[in-house]
Design an enzyme around this catalytic site. Structure first.
Site, PDB file in Angstrom:
ATOM      1  CE  LYS A  21     -54.067 -61.318 -54.026  1.00 55.65           C
ATOM      2  NZ  LYS A  21     -53.892 -60.318 -55.083  1.00 55.65           N
ATOM      3  NE  ARG A  91     -50.258 -59.903 -56.999  1.00 50.69           N
ATOM      4  CZ  ARG A  91     -49.726 -60.242 -58.164  1.00 50.69           C
ATOM      5  NH1 ARG A  91     -49.443 -61.495 -58.419  1.00 50.69           N
ATOM      6  NH2 ARG A  91     -49.468 -59.324 -59.072  1.00 50.69           N
ATOM      7  N   GLY A 100     -54.749 -53.351 -50.575  1.00 51.78           N
ATOM      8  CA  GLY A 100     -53.527 -52.591 -50.294  1.00 51.78           C
ATOM      9  C   GLY A 100     -53.092 -52.590 -48.845  1.00 51.78           C
ATOM     10  CG  MET A 102     -52.059 -57.370 -44.935  1.00 58.09           C
ATOM     11  SD  MET A 102     -52.631 -58.971 -44.457  1.00 58.09           S
ATOM     12  CE  MET A 102     -53.779 -59.312 -45.720  1.00 58.09           C
ATOM     13  NE  ARG A 335     -60.792 -57.383 -55.260  1.00 58.07           N
ATOM     14  CZ  ARG A 335     -59.785 -56.729 -54.738  1.00 58.07           C
ATOM     15  NH1 ARG A 335     -59.081 -57.272 -53.797  1.00 58.07           N
ATOM     16  NH2 ARG A 335     -59.463 -55.534 -55.141  1.00 58.07           N
ATOM     17  CG  HIS A 453     -55.165 -46.698 -51.457  1.00 58.23           C
ATOM     18  ND1 HIS A 453     -55.341 -45.652 -50.582  1.00 58.23           N
ATOM     19  CD2 HIS A 453     -55.228 -47.827 -50.723  1.00 58.23           C
ATOM     20  CE1 HIS A 453     -55.466 -46.138 -49.367  1.00 58.23           C
ATOM     21  NE2 HIS A 453     -55.403 -47.451 -49.417  1.00 58.23           N
ATOM     22  NE  ARG A 559     -87.682 -40.469 -28.152  1.00 60.76           N
ATOM     23  CZ  ARG A 559     -86.900 -41.216 -28.950  1.00 60.76           C
ATOM     24  NH1 ARG A 559     -86.956 -41.076 -30.256  1.00 60.76           N
ATOM     25  NH2 ARG A 559     -86.068 -42.094 -28.417  1.00 60.76           N
ATOM     26  NE  ARG A 615     -91.759 -41.294 -24.829  1.00 61.16           N
ATOM     27  CZ  ARG A 615     -90.437 -41.239 -24.941  1.00 61.16           C
ATOM     28  NH1 ARG A 615     -89.728 -42.341 -24.789  1.00 61.16           N
ATOM     29  NH2 ARG A 615     -89.845 -40.113 -25.233  1.00 61.16           N
ATOM     30  CD  GLU A 744     -88.548 -45.825 -21.167  1.00 62.13           C
ATOM     31  OE1 GLU A 744     -87.855 -45.047 -21.839  1.00 62.13           O
ATOM     32  OE2 GLU A 744     -89.571 -45.470 -20.555  1.00 62.13           O
ATOM     33  CB  SER A 763     -92.449 -50.383 -26.928  1.00 60.95           C
ATOM     34  OG  SER A 763     -91.395 -50.041 -27.785  1.00 60.95           O
ATOM     35  N   GLY A 765     -87.626 -49.681 -24.213  1.00 62.21           N
ATOM     36  CA  GLY A 765     -86.876 -48.444 -24.422  1.00 62.21           C
ATOM     37  C   GLY A 765     -85.443 -48.735 -24.036  1.00 62.21           C
ATOM     38  CB  THR A 766     -82.757 -50.551 -25.800  1.00 61.50           C
ATOM     39  OG1 THR A 766     -82.980 -49.838 -27.010  1.00 61.50           O
ATOM     40  CG2 THR A 766     -83.399 -51.914 -25.870  1.00 61.50           C
ATOM     41  CG  ASN A 767     -82.398 -45.009 -26.397  1.00 62.32           C
ATOM     42  OD1 ASN A 767     -81.741 -45.827 -27.027  1.00 62.32           O
ATOM     43  ND2 ASN A 767     -83.239 -44.175 -26.993  1.00 62.32           N
ATOM     44  CG  ASP A 768     -84.523 -43.905 -20.343  1.00 61.89           C
ATOM     45  OD1 ASP A 768     -83.666 -43.243 -19.726  1.00 61.89           O
ATOM     46  OD2 ASP A 768     -85.418 -43.378 -21.027  1.00 61.89           O
ATOM     47  CB  CYS A 830     -89.253 -47.738 -29.610  1.00 59.42           C
ATOM     48  SG  CYS A 830     -89.553 -47.397 -27.873  1.00 59.42           S
ATOM     49  CE1 TYR A 850     -92.861 -51.656 -32.353  1.00 53.76           C
ATOM     50  CE2 TYR A 850     -94.362 -53.361 -31.578  1.00 53.76           C
ATOM     51  CZ  TYR A 850     -93.817 -52.093 -31.462  1.00 53.76           C
ATOM     52  OH  TYR A 850     -94.215 -51.266 -30.449  1.00 53.76           O
TER      53      TYR A 850
HETATM   54  C1  PEP Z   1     -85.635 -45.332 -24.717  1.00 57.27           C
HETATM   55  O1  PEP Z   1     -85.399 -45.023 -23.551  1.00 57.27           O
HETATM   56  O2  PEP Z   1     -85.080 -46.270 -25.301  1.00 57.27           O
HETATM   57  C2  PEP Z   1     -86.619 -44.557 -25.503  1.00 57.27           C
HETATM   58  C3  PEP Z   1     -86.972 -44.937 -26.699  1.00 57.27           C
HETATM   59  O3  PEP Z   1     -87.052 -43.414 -24.958  1.00 57.27           O
HETATM   60  P1  PEP Z   1     -86.220 -42.039 -24.961  1.00 57.27           P
HETATM   61  O4  PEP Z   1     -85.022 -42.235 -25.796  1.00 57.27           O
HETATM   62  O5  PEP Z   1     -87.137 -41.012 -25.497  1.00 57.27           O
HETATM   63  O6  PEP Z   1     -85.935 -41.881 -23.509  1.00 57.27           O
HETATM   64 MG    MG Z   2     -86.694 -43.653 -22.559  1.00 57.96          MG
END
Ligand code: PEP
Ligand code: MG
Length: 869
Positions: A21, A91, A100, A102, A335, A453, A559, A615, A744, A763, A765-768, A830, A850
């Protein structure tokens, strides 16, 4: 370093120091626009004050006095002068707008003496006392923490005693009497009289605004919008101009384009004879700005001219607050306007078409996290024909939702914690309601306009909202809402259409939003800038089509286990799992192969040669086993075995910890026939599709999950290569293919340079990988991650945003190791974080080629990547 900067000295680039402001007030002053004179107390002053640094107050008060003196010179009025007092507004204004959240105090400088001067000078006692009671009310609330309702109750009581309906019916003596009542409230609650010294008022007000940086609703807002707690707020002190100075005065808010739809043309509202907060607070329902053209055409034209000027100067849609005092226009704020996703996209496209910004700039303008809002749901048109109308209001924020109604934020929050879909319905909302608004599917208010608001906050959150729905009488005390002869109670179900402003009784099915065209234009521009690829996690024809439409360059994760859950297929799958020898595997496997071939043919056909990573079977087998007695009997009958035999086999397959057990590539080490069947299905269908479409080059990428060592990968690869060679020999035909693996398992990351000698691609597999790095079960950690976050042991859920320090470090090691043996090998991601903008920025930095994510996250991923050049 000084704590105070005059509007004449600052500029729009100083948002960090002056807040948004303040920086824009300085910029408008520089542009010689009609901005009431004033100065800004910097965010540094706020932070120093909050940190209780020595002498802050003394130094600050000295500087404030100096700047007030210079304001006095410019305005030729004196602060505290009983004859012609200079009055100011106070203000808050942090770097990022927090509407709104503050505090604001108007008419500061009024006291028992100066109010007489104001009355005399303005020739309007009513106006002067109205200003004074507003000051008492705001000061009481902001500085002394007196509940606003204490004042409101007295006003309501006074009005009903005198049979007044509207505030405008209050006469000078009425306000005067109320001022006395308000001062009594001060004494009663704080045991002190309202401070009469204007400088004391100013000091207390500034410090209260500083403290408001840490009030609960401001903290919640910052959490929600990822705004750092360490920024602090600036405070703007500005000469008052009065919109409540009779019928030739007023105040309003306008956007230079429509913030809900993005349509061109000025869009806003104003209230005659009202002061700033009346519009934003939504207490009275304002008039559309076009009506200003009828009432005060010269002011309207001037406003149009200035709003165009501001838009071209800032090269973006502006949200402008203005006040008209006796037909003279003043600008109080500008703004970049908050807008819906649809409006953000449309405005960006318009600005490119109008030559105001480049495509590259347009891409930078859009926050990737809002993209999904473009695909807002809408009610099924057919169903709407039968729907029963409850009421109509203003279409404040688009979308469609059905849910149970609740009348307080607290109850809405409780109900949502129990898993209910809730709709918050109130007369009007205020920042205190923020926690209830966040959890609501929709918000309905009976009062307030498009800039109230409720409307502003809902649009920001992408929550559907109908505001100013005056058809409804909302009784928050009795918890009921009445429109015509229908009365609804807490828990009743309604459907809210925020795009048309309509509310229906009962629940209505909806379809997803359809702003694909806008999305496509921007995604196409972004693709030109994106330096790494975006693929989709998809295997069903519907998802693949959606992914392609949304800009996926191929499939990064299909999958295959998802293909086995159909009724007929799971039955064959169960037969396969329960097979006790190779022979009894043959029949179910060959049936499953045909199912898979069908799926792969569809996939390859839809993809028309685009990359496709498939996969092989991954999850623990128990996920496929029969659960109910009925399913077990059915399976026993079909396999000519007894129920006891089936149960015994199920018991044999039982694992203590299936997620770490017999799953992924381990299934193929014990039973290679499963992967061999899958590989045959992939290769045969690829050959068939490629044969049909002669110019199509299909190179299937076969991905093995859960690899932990080079030996494992090598052994499996050999088996699969042999199986594929067998097909080539039979068919007397070959195609190219690749065999790669997921990363993974932490061990795979640490030995990735070895695995790279036997893998064609990787690739993550960040979940595992997150599960195994943190040791947090991906299924059960929801039970405690919240507690970790609350206790600040964990900043974010690592399954949603990549844990850069731990999992990320491991990934970086793996990328470097792989690149050391083969700089060209393709590496993707992935897991879920592949679709999260914040994580994508990190993943791009460590050098992946990717990311692959669920279809609806593709456009935001492309945008994020394009923005990170
Ligand atoms: C993972 O593990 O990141 C993955 C993509 O495989 P899933 O989720 O199917 O185990
Ligand atoms: Mg996995």
């Amino acid at each position: 370093m000084t704590y105070v900067i005059d509007f004449l000295e600052g500029s729009k680039e100083q948002g960090d120091l002056l807040g948004g402001k303040g920086a824009n007030l300085a910029e408008m002053t520089k542009l010689k626009l009609p901005v009431p004179t004033g100065f800004t107390i910097t965010t540094t002053a706020c932070l120093d004050y909050l940190e209780k640094k020595e002498n802050v107050s003394t130094k600050l008060n000295e500087e404030i006095r100096e700047h007030v003196l210079s304001m006095e010179k410019r305005t030729k009025k004196i602060f505290g002068d009983p004859l012609d007092p200079l009055l100011v507004s106070v203000r808050s204004g942090s770097k990022f707008s927090m509407p709104g959240m503050m505090d604001t105090i108007l008419n500061l400088g009024l006291n028992d003496e100066t109010v007489l001067g104001l009355a005399e000078k303005s020739g309007d006692d009513r106006f002067a006392y109205d200003c004074y009671r507003r000051l008492l009310q705001m000061f009481g609330d902001v500085v002394c923490g007196i509940d606003k309702n204490r004042f409101e109750e007295q006003l309501d009581f006074y009005k009903s005693k005198n049979k007044y309906l509207l505030d405008t019916e209050m006469q000078a003596e009425d306000w005067q009497e109320l001022v006395a009542v308000y001062k009594d409230i001060f004494l009663e609650v704080t045991h002190q009289a309202f401070p009469q010294d204007p400088y004391e008022q100013l000091t207390l007000a500034v410090e209260a605004v500083f403290r408001s940086w840490n009030n609960r609703r401001a903290i919640t807002y910052r959490r929600l919008h990822d705004i750092s707690d360490t920024l602090g707020t600036a405070v703007n002190i500005q000469e008052m101009v009065f919109g409540n100075f009779g019928a030739d005065s007023g105040t309003g808010v306008a956007f230079t384009r429509n913030p809900a739809t993005g349509d061109k043309g000025i869009f806003g509202e104003f209230l005659l004879n009202a002061q700033g907060e009346d519009v934003v607070a939504g207490i009275r329902t304002p008039q559309p700005i076009s009506e200003l053209n009828v009432l005060m055409p010269e002011v309207y034209q001037e406003f149009l001219r200035l709003s165009h000027l501001l838009e071209s100067h800032y090269k973006d849609m502006q949200d402008i607050e203005f006040t008209i005092e006796n037909r003279k226009l003043y600008l109080l704020q500008t703004r970049n306007g908050k807008r819906t996703a649809k409006s953000a996209f449309k405005v960006c496209i318009q600005l490119v078409e109008e030559g105001i910004i480049s495509k590259k700039e347009a891409i930078q303008r859009i926050n990737p996290t809002i993209v999904t809002q473009l695909l807002h749901p809408v009610f099924e048109p057919d169903q709407l024909n039968h729907a029963e109308l409850f009421a109509k209001g203003l279409p404040a924020s688009p979308g469609a939702a059905s849910g149970k109604i609740y009348f307080t934020a607290e109850q809405a929050k409780k109900a949502s914690e129990l898993g209910e879909k809730v709709i918050l319905i109130r007369q009007e909302t205020s920042p205190e309601d923020i926690e209830g608004m966040v959890v609501s599917e929709a918000i309905v208010t009976s009062r307030g306009g498009m800039t109230s608001h409720a409307a502003v906050v809902a649009r920001g959150m992408g929550v559907c909202c109908v505001a100013g729905c005056e058809d409804i009488y909302v009784d928050e005390f009795l918890e009921q809402a009445t429109a015509g002869d229908i009365t609804l109670h807490q828990g009743d179900i309604i459907s809210v259409d925020g795009t048309t402003g309509t509310i229906y009784l009962g629940s209505i099915p909806y379809v997803e939003g359809d702003e694909w065209q806008l999305l496509e234009t921007i995604t196409d521009w972004a693709k030109e800038e994106a330096s790494i690829g975006v693929k989709a996690n998809a295997e069903t024809p519907k998802d693949i089509k959606t992914a392609l439409k949304l800009g996926a360059q191929g499939i990064g994760l299909a999958r295959t286990e998802h293909m086995f859950f159909g009724e007929e297929r799971i039955f064959e799958m169960r037969k396969m799992i329960l097979a006790e020898n190779e022979e009894s595997l043959i029949a179910p496997l060959s049936l499953l192969k045909e199912f898979q071939k069908d799926d792969f043919r569809t996939m390859f056909t839809l993809l028309k040669g685009k990359e496709c990573t498939i996969r092989l079977l991954d999850p623990p087998l128990h996920e496929f086993l029969p659960q109910t007695e009925e399913e077990i009997i059915h399976l026993a009958n079909a396999t000519q075995r007894t129920v006891a035999e089936i149960k015994h086999r199920i018991e044999e397959l039982h694992e203590q910890n299936p997620m770490l057990g017999h799953r992924g590539c381990r299934l193929a080490v014990t039973t290679p026939e499963i992967y061999e069947m899958q590989v045959a299905a992939i290769i045969e269908s690829a050959i068939e599709v490629a044969q049909k479409a002669k110019d199509l080059r299909i190179v299937p990428e076969i991905m093995i999950p859960l690899i932990g060592s080079q030996e494992e990968m090598h052994w499996l690869r050999e088996r699969l290569v042999q199986a594929i060679q067998k097909i080539f020999d039979e068919k007397k035909q070959t195609i190219s293919y690749k065999i790669g693996t997921m990363l993974e398992i932490p061990r795979a990351c640490l030995t990735a340079e070895k695995i790279a000698t036997v893998a064609d691609f990787f690739s993550f597999g960040t979940n595992d990988l997150t599960q195994l790095t943190y040791g947090f079960s991906r299924d059960d950690s929801v039970k405690f991650i919240g507690a970790y976050q609350e206790k600040q042991l964990l900043k974010e859920d690592p399954f949603q945003h990549i844990d850069e320090e731990g999992v990320g470090a491991l990934m970086k090691i793996a990328v470097d190791k792989i690149r050391s043996v083969d700089p060209t090998i393709k590496i993707g991601v992935c897991g879920e974080v592949g679709g999260d903008p914040q994580s994508i920025r990190f993943l791009k930095k460590i050098g992946v080629d990717y990311i692959s994510c669920s279809p609806y996250r593709i456009p935001s991923a492309i945008l994020t990547i394009a923005q990170e050049q």
